[in-house]
Design a protein around this motif. Structure first.
Motif, mmCIF file in Angstrom:
data_model
loop_
_atom_site.group_PDB
_atom_site.id
_atom_site.type_symbol
_atom_site.label_atom_id
_atom_site.label_comp_id
_atom_site.label_asym_id
_atom_site.label_seq_id
_atom_site.Cartn_x
_atom_site.Cartn_y
_atom_site.Cartn_z
ATOM 1 N N PRO A 109 0.832 -1.210 0.000
ATOM 2 C CA PRO A 109 0.000 0.000 0.000
ATOM 3 C C PRO A 109 0.864 1.257 0.000
ATOM 4 C CG PRO A 109 -0.899 -1.607 1.501
ATOM 5 C CD PRO A 109 0.423 -2.157 1.052
ATOM 6 N N GLY A 110 0.522 2.188 -0.871
ATOM 7 C CA GLY A 110 1.284 3.428 -0.994
ATOM 8 C C GLY A 110 2.262 3.403 -2.152
ATOM 9 N N ASP A 111 2.556 2.204 -2.678
ATOM 10 C CA ASP A 111 3.488 2.089 -3.797
ATOM 11 C C ASP A 111 2.794 2.447 -5.114
ATOM 12 O OD1 ASP A 111 5.428 1.231 -2.072
ATOM 13 O OD2 ASP A 111 5.235 -0.899 -2.570
ATOM 14 N N THR A 112 3.625 2.620 -6.139
ATOM 15 C CA THR A 112 3.119 2.900 -7.486
ATOM 16 C C THR A 112 3.673 1.878 -8.461
ATOM 17 O OG1 THR A 112 2.947 5.294 -7.094
ATOM 18 C CG2 THR A 112 3.069 4.560 -9.388
ATOM 19 N N LEU A 113 2.796 1.279 -9.233
ATOM 20 C CA LEU A 113 3.197 0.376 -10.305
ATOM 21 C C LEU A 113 3.221 1.182 -11.595
ATOM 22 C CD1 LEU A 113 3.773 -2.317 -11.705
ATOM 23 C CD2 LEU A 113 1.298 -2.773 -11.680
ATOM 24 N N LEU A 114 4.387 1.245 -12.202
ATOM 25 C CA LEU A 114 4.557 2.038 -13.417
ATOM 26 C C LEU A 114 4.734 1.112 -14.620
ATOM 27 C CD1 LEU A 114 5.053 4.860 -14.728
ATOM 28 C CD2 LEU A 114 7.486 4.524 -14.232
ATOM 29 N N VAL A 115 4.007 1.393 -15.699
ATOM 30 C CA VAL A 115 4.123 0.624 -16.931
ATOM 31 C C VAL A 115 4.151 1.589 -18.114
ATOM 32 C CG1 VAL A 115 3.028 -1.516 -16.137
ATOM 33 C CG2 VAL A 115 1.606 0.345 -17.011
ATOM 34 N N GLN A 121 -9.152 -5.748 -14.723
ATOM 35 C CA GLN A 121 -9.113 -6.526 -13.485
ATOM 36 C C GLN A 121 -7.784 -6.356 -12.753
ATOM 37 O OE1 GLN A 121 -9.216 -10.832 -13.895
ATOM 38 N NE2 GLN A 121 -10.403 -11.017 -12.012
ATOM 39 N N VAL A 122 -6.683 -6.345 -13.489
ATOM 40 C CA VAL A 122 -5.365 -6.196 -12.875
ATOM 41 C C VAL A 122 -5.248 -4.843 -12.171
ATOM 42 C CG1 VAL A 122 -2.905 -5.877 -13.374
ATOM 43 C CG2 VAL A 122 -4.137 -7.790 -14.396
ATOM 44 N N ILE A 123 -5.625 -3.779 -12.862
ATOM 45 C CA ILE A 123 -5.509 -2.446 -12.265
ATOM 46 C C ILE A 123 -6.434 -2.306 -11.066
ATOM 47 C CG2 ILE A 123 -5.818 0.026 -12.682
ATOM 48 C CD1 ILE A 123 -4.930 -0.396 -15.538
ATOM 49 N N GLU A 124 -7.654 -2.805 -11.175
ATOM 50 C CA GLU A 124 -8.583 -2.730 -10.044
ATOM 51 C C GLU A 124 -8.055 -3.507 -8.843
ATOM 52 O OE1 GLU A 124 -12.887 -2.161 -12.309
ATOM 53 O OE2 GLU A 124 -12.213 -4.163 -11.741
ATOM 54 N N THR A 125 -7.423 -4.653 -9.098
ATOM 55 C CA THR A 125 -6.853 -5.456 -8.001
ATOM 56 C C THR A 125 -5.783 -4.678 -7.256
ATOM 57 O OG1 THR A 125 -7.304 -7.558 -9.119
ATOM 58 C CG2 THR A 125 -5.578 -7.563 -7.440
ATOM 59 N N PHE A 126 -4.870 -4.054 -7.988
ATOM 60 C CA PHE A 126 -3.807 -3.277 -7.339
ATOM 61 C C PHE A 126 -4.375 -2.033 -6.645
ATOM 62 C CE2 PHE A 126 -0.839 -5.561 -10.271
ATOM 63 C CZ PHE A 126 -0.045 -6.119 -9.280
ATOM 64 N N ASN A 127 -5.346 -1.390 -7.261
ATOM 65 C CA ASN A 127 -5.956 -0.212 -6.632
ATOM 66 C C ASN A 127 -6.605 -0.568 -5.299
ATOM 67 O OD1 ASN A 127 -7.116 1.542 -9.671
ATOM 68 N ND2 ASN A 127 -5.128 1.490 -8.678
ATOM 69 N N ARG A 179 -5.677 -2.893 -3.348
ATOM 70 C CA ARG A 179 -4.597 -3.205 -2.409
ATOM 71 C C ARG A 179 -3.860 -1.946 -1.949
ATOM 72 N NH1 ARG A 179 -1.323 -8.647 -4.184
ATOM 73 N NH2 ARG A 179 -3.102 -10.075 -4.328
ATOM 74 N N GLY A 180 -4.280 -0.797 -2.468
ATOM 75 C CA GLY A 180 -3.632 0.449 -2.066
ATOM 76 C C GLY A 180 -2.480 0.846 -2.968
ATOM 77 N N VAL A 181 -2.390 0.217 -4.134
ATOM 78 C CA VAL A 181 -1.299 0.501 -5.068
ATOM 79 C C VAL A 181 -1.838 1.302 -6.252
ATOM 80 C CG1 VAL A 181 0.411 -0.512 -6.629
ATOM 81 C CG2 VAL A 181 -0.089 -1.607 -4.427
ATOM 82 N N ALA A 182 -1.171 2.423 -6.557
ATOM 83 C CA ALA A 182 -1.551 3.220 -7.719
ATOM 84 C C ALA A 182 -0.889 2.624 -8.959
ATOM 85 C CB ALA A 182 -1.114 4.666 -7.545
ATOM 86 N N LYS A 222 -7.319 6.456 -1.425
ATOM 87 C CA LYS A 222 -7.105 7.883 -1.662
ATOM 88 C C LYS A 222 -8.292 8.546 -2.355
ATOM 89 C CE LYS A 222 -2.063 8.070 -1.735
ATOM 90 N NZ LYS A 222 -0.879 8.569 -2.479
ATOM 91 N N LEU A 223 -9.288 7.740 -2.704
ATOM 92 C CA LEU A 223 -10.455 8.279 -3.391
ATOM 93 C C LEU A 223 -11.683 8.145 -2.488
ATOM 94 C CD1 LEU A 223 -9.898 6.771 -6.966
ATOM 95 C CD2 LEU A 223 -9.245 9.029 -6.137
#
Length: 222
Positions: free
Chosen positions: A67-73, A88-94, A96-99, A114-115
């Protein structure tokens, strides 16, 4: 002690042009600070047939990101096979607290915590759906282009073969041998056919239409 949030760059390299070094340099040029140990790359993996969690390095993201991390692609198509998969992948990480952020266009899909405003979540989900749909459309267009290219190549090859006519049953060496025996007039057509393992029709063609037989050999590169 709360760990410092980190940015993890995930790279899927599927072609010779898409090197991991190039994608890392592109991300840093865009203003993202990425430590070398936080670059995760899958090489030679097809995004069309393999889910993120099934890729050797893609699986690591689910354990590494907190949580708090950012996944960059580079773009959202790096994360999935199609619209539903990417979403589904992005929603899963979101959740979990990951942007999740993209290098191209700087799109950012913020973590759920954060939303707090439902309108913000709705806006994020709408943009996510639109971007994922674009990724799927692009992948489909590329697939169709490849199919069209293959079909064109096959059609061209078929046309070339038809233009060359039927492949001769004799090669250059046999052609020369038949002509030599015909010139000596010491063998009958049947005897020449037996000697060279050709049909009588092939020997007659070489005898009666030598120019056409020669041209056929040239067309077939024989």
């Amino acid at each position: 002690m709360t760990p410092t949030p980190k940015t993890v760059l995930y790279i899927r390299v599927s072609t010779a042009e898409q090197t991991s070094e190039h994608q890392l340099a592109q991300a840093r040029e865009a203003g993202f600070h990425i430590e070398d140990q936080h670059v995760i790359a899958d090489h030679g993996v097809s995004g069309v047939s393999t889910q993120l969690k099934e890729r050797d390095q893609g699986r690591r993201l689910y354990d590494l990101l907190q949580p708090g991390d950012t996944l960059l692609v580079r773009w959202v198509d790096r994360l999935g096979r199609d619209y539903e998969d990417v979403k589904q992948v992005i929603e899963t990480f979101n959740k979990r607290g990951v942007a999740v952020c993209t290098v191209i266009n700087g799109m950012r899909f913020e973590a759920d915590y954060k939303l707090s405003d439902p309108t913000q979540k709705a806006s994020r989900n709408a943009i996510l759906g639109f971007m994922a749909a674009l990724a799927e459309a692009d992948a489909t267009a590329k697939k169709e282009a490849r199919r069209a290219g293959i079909a064109h190549a096959k059609a061209s090859a078929d046309a070339a073969r038809k233009y060359r006519g039927k492949k001769p049953s004799f090669d250059r060496q046999t052609f020369d041998a038949v002509q030599s025996m015909l010139e000596k007039k010491a063998h009958t057509v049947s005897a020449i056919a037996r000697e060279t393992n050709l049909s009588r029709q092939a020997v007659l063609r070489i005898r009666d239409e030598p120019e056409a037989a020669e041209a056929a050999l040239e067309r077939w590169g024989m």
